[in-house]
Write an enzyme that holds these catalytic residues in place. Sequence first.
Site, short mmCIF file in Angstrom:
data_model
loop_
_atom_site.label_atom_id
_atom_site.label_comp_id
_atom_site.label_asym_id
_atom_site.label_seq_id
_atom_site.Cartn_x
_atom_site.Cartn_y
_atom_site.Cartn_z
N LYS A 1 31.27 34.63 9.53
CA LYS A 1 30.14 33.23 9.26
C LYS A 1 28.52 33.91 9.65
O LYS A 1 28.10 33.38 10.02
CB LYS A 1 30.55 32.28 9.33
CG LYS A 1 28.94 31.30 8.18
CD LYS A 1 28.70 29.92 8.81
CE LYS A 1 27.58 30.01 9.29
NZ LYS A 1 26.31 29.89 9.11
N GLY B 1 24.15 30.85 19.66
CA GLY B 1 22.71 29.44 18.09
C GLY B 1 22.73 28.58 18.93
O GLY B 1 22.88 28.88 20.66
N SER B 2 22.84 27.28 18.98
CA SER B 2 22.09 25.99 19.91
C SER B 2 22.87 25.42 20.83
O SER B 2 24.21 25.98 20.36
CB SER B 2 21.22 25.45 18.98
OG SER B 2 21.90 24.48 18.05
N GLY C 1 26.68 24.68 20.04
CA GLY C 1 28.00 25.45 20.22
C GLY C 1 28.73 24.71 21.06
O GLY C 1 29.89 25.22 21.29
N GLU D 1 27.49 31.28 23.01
CA GLU D 1 26.52 32.16 23.71
C GLU D 1 25.22 31.25 23.31
O GLU D 1 24.98 31.27 22.03
CB GLU D 1 26.09 33.39 23.92
CG GLU D 1 25.30 34.28 24.64
CD GLU D 1 23.50 34.08 24.13
OE1 GLU D 1 23.78 34.90 23.34
OE2 GLU D 1 22.92 33.37 25.12
N GLU E 1 14.13 23.98 25.06
CA GLU E 1 14.00 25.45 24.65
C GLU E 1 12.92 25.67 23.03
O GLU E 1 13.48 24.60 22.44
CB GLU E 1 15.85 26.50 23.98
CG GLU E 1 15.54 27.47 23.50
CD GLU E 1 17.04 28.39 23.30
OE1 GLU E 1 17.54 27.37 22.78
OE2 GLU E 1 17.17 29.04 23.46
N CYS F 1 17.23 35.20 22.93
CA CYS F 1 17.28 34.11 24.21
C CYS F 1 17.32 34.48 24.93
O CYS F 1 17.03 34.19 25.74
CB CYS F 1 18.99 34.16 23.91
SG CYS F 1 19.81 34.85 23.41
P1 NDP Z 1 21.99 26.68 15.03
O1 NDP Z 1 23.27 27.01 16.73
O2 NDP Z 1 22.24 25.49 14.32
O3 NDP Z 1 23.42 28.10 14.14
C1 NDP Z 1 23.75 29.11 13.95
C2 NDP Z 1 25.15 29.27 13.73
O4 NDP Z 1 25.94 28.45 13.72
C3 NDP Z 1 25.01 29.64 12.29
O5 NDP Z 1 25.13 30.47 11.99
C4 NDP Z 1 24.74 27.70 11.62
O6 NDP Z 1 24.74 27.27 10.33
C5 NDP Z 1 25.86 27.84 12.75
N1 NDP Z 1 26.52 26.25 12.43
C6 NDP Z 1 25.48 25.07 12.17
N2 NDP Z 1 26.79 24.82 12.53
C7 NDP Z 1 27.65 24.90 13.03
C8 NDP Z 1 29.16 23.48 12.64
N3 NDP Z 1 28.99 22.31 13.02
N4 NDP Z 1 30.43 24.66 12.53
C9 NDP Z 1 30.09 25.41 12.73
N5 NDP Z 1 28.69 26.27 12.58
C10 NDP Z 1 27.82 25.97 12.64
O7 NDP Z 1 20.85 27.18 15.65
P2 NDP Z 1 19.81 27.42 14.41
O8 NDP Z 1 20.29 28.38 13.54
O9 NDP Z 1 20.45 26.69 13.87
O10 NDP Z 1 18.59 27.01 15.56
C11 NDP Z 1 18.08 25.93 15.82
C12 NDP Z 1 18.67 26.23 17.69
O11 NDP Z 1 19.15 27.03 17.68
C13 NDP Z 1 17.10 27.72 17.79
O12 NDP Z 1 16.12 26.60 18.39
C14 NDP Z 1 17.64 28.12 19.28
O13 NDP Z 1 17.22 27.28 19.98
C15 NDP Z 1 19.03 28.01 19.41
N6 NDP Z 1 19.16 29.05 18.75
C16 NDP Z 1 19.67 30.16 19.82
C17 NDP Z 1 20.12 31.23 20.07
C18 NDP Z 1 20.39 32.14 20.86
O14 NDP Z 1 20.46 33.52 20.89
N7 NDP Z 1 20.67 31.70 22.51
C19 NDP Z 1 20.54 32.04 18.40
C20 NDP Z 1 20.27 31.08 17.58
C21 NDP Z 1 19.40 29.97 17.42
P3 NDP Z 1 23.82 27.03 9.19
O15 NDP Z 1 22.68 28.23 9.88
O16 NDP Z 1 24.25 26.80 7.98
O17 NDP Z 1 23.81 25.72 10.42
#
Ligand code: NDP
Length: 488
Positions: free
Chosen positions: A173, A226-227, A231, A248, A380, A282
């Site tokens: 996804k 992701g966040s 995570g 991560e 962050e 990140c």
């Molecule tokens: P999220 O952690 O919300 O999203 C990352 C991924 O997880 C997306 O594909 C998201 O889908 C998916 N996701 C969301 N909720 C769920 C769930 N309950 N179960 C499984 N998968 C899920 O990050 P965001 O994109 O909203 O960004 C928000 C913050 O995250 C940023 O401001 C930053 O601080 C951090 N971030 C960190 C990253 C890194 O590389 N370490 C990368 C991106 C973000 P969907 O988009 O549909 O919610």
Amino acid sequence: MRTGSYIDGRWEHPRGERQVRNVDPADTSVVLAEFPAATPADVARAVEGARRAQAAWADVPPPERGRVLWRATEVARRRVDELALALSREEGKHLREARGEVLKGIAVLEFNAGEGFRIQGRTLPSETKDVFTYTIRRPLGVVGMITPWNFPWAIPVWKAAPALVAGNAIVMKPSEFTPWTASLMVEVFEEAGLPPGLLQLVVGYGDDVGQAIVDHPDVAAVSFTGSTATGLGVYARAARRGAKVTCEMGGKNAVVALADADVDALVPALLNGAFGSTGQRCTATSRLLVDRSIAGRVVEALVEGARALKVGPGTDPAAQMGPIVNPAQLERVLGYLELGKREAKLCAGGGRPAGLERGLFVEPTVFADVPPDARIFREEIFGPVLSVCPIDGLEEGIARANAVEYGLTSSIYTRDLQAAMRFVERVETGMVHVNEPTVGGEAQLPFGGMKKTSVGEREMSTDGLYFFTEQKTVFVNFAGGVARNFVR
Ligand code: NDP
């Protein structure tokens, strides 16, 4: 542009009630694509198809699997401009950065293609005579991947390449903010000859499609980026059913600059680390802990550098910093800018640049005299914001660098080898740089962090590859008869 999901080797238009709306962050009046989101039912079909495809893939010798990745490097190299353009249009980073990201992904494909020849077990002596003991690595089966928007090509590739060469099938996804780049990645693998069903793409929302992947009993492992909040939720849910997980997550990376730092090298590294990819990495540098004796000089040069950066659409060849990815992130970053103005001294930026109102732009921002308990120092932000805090020497630098809940990467600027080595040993981050920016990773090196940044195996390198394998320990008794030699 492909819109929709890719299931069992076919592009389909899901029938979900929610819409995916892909908007150009440099001009939000431009809708790049709009289509119905995938649903949990699509995830179920994707997992089922992946399971069928994986059974045959597991029997393909790993070097042959690696050759598919190698062909993918050739396809990606030929399509590099197309990939970079899609990435820049939907994520916002400027074209040179986008191209750099594509090349990084190609290096990951190259590394993992070669790993097809090297998936290693170990041979160890048995305690028992005439028993041959060794280990082998087998694929896990179907693995789930949930990826963010900030590196929409490199992160999916660095998860998919090792999983495929190890013999798994994938249900992925991507972020719904960057489905175009994800679809191009699928096209690259398709053109490289990856058998249908091994890479299933479901484009939908995290709270239903993402969760369906995490909860599916046939998904043996989940790899998430992701966040931290999301995570840790993914980790807990997957752990409840005993699935393997690697996450991560967030970062709050610091550069420590000692009194003897080479300021001419430091300042460009900070501008790159803090404002490259609009701070949406990140590994971005979000904190500078600088020795009081050079702080004034460094901040002055930083402010000059930040003000000189040309902010603009990623496709503008002159742009040095693109927009923020989406309106929610923009609001979040602007909220931190207002908070920062209350918590510290604003030296550069602090708002939206004039003349770019059609896009989601913010100015490169520098805050000085940031107290260590300020929220902008600890949380962050994920935007182009650098918080500067004065320190008195190495010990304070290490203590302040470690005083956050994250631990991805860090850097020290000094000419003192002893100080640098002490920092390397004691800083609480998974990656440490000496005299270079906090950013970057290489295909052959482990990538990941400590504390609330990562759980599970490191990504990339052989560690990342072996996450996608199950290890078996094998005992072969060749003594003959009814285990005459059995002493265990
Ligand atoms: P999220 O952690 O919300 O999203 C990352 C991924 O997880 C997306 O594909 C998201 O889908 C998916 N996701 C969301 N909720 C769920 C769930 N309950 N179960 C499984 N998968 C899920 O990050 P965001 O994109 O909203 O960004 C928000 C913050 O995250 C940023 O401001 C930053 O601080 C951090 N971030 C960190 C990253 C890194 O590389 N370490 C990368 C991106 C973000 P969907 O988009 O549909 O919610």
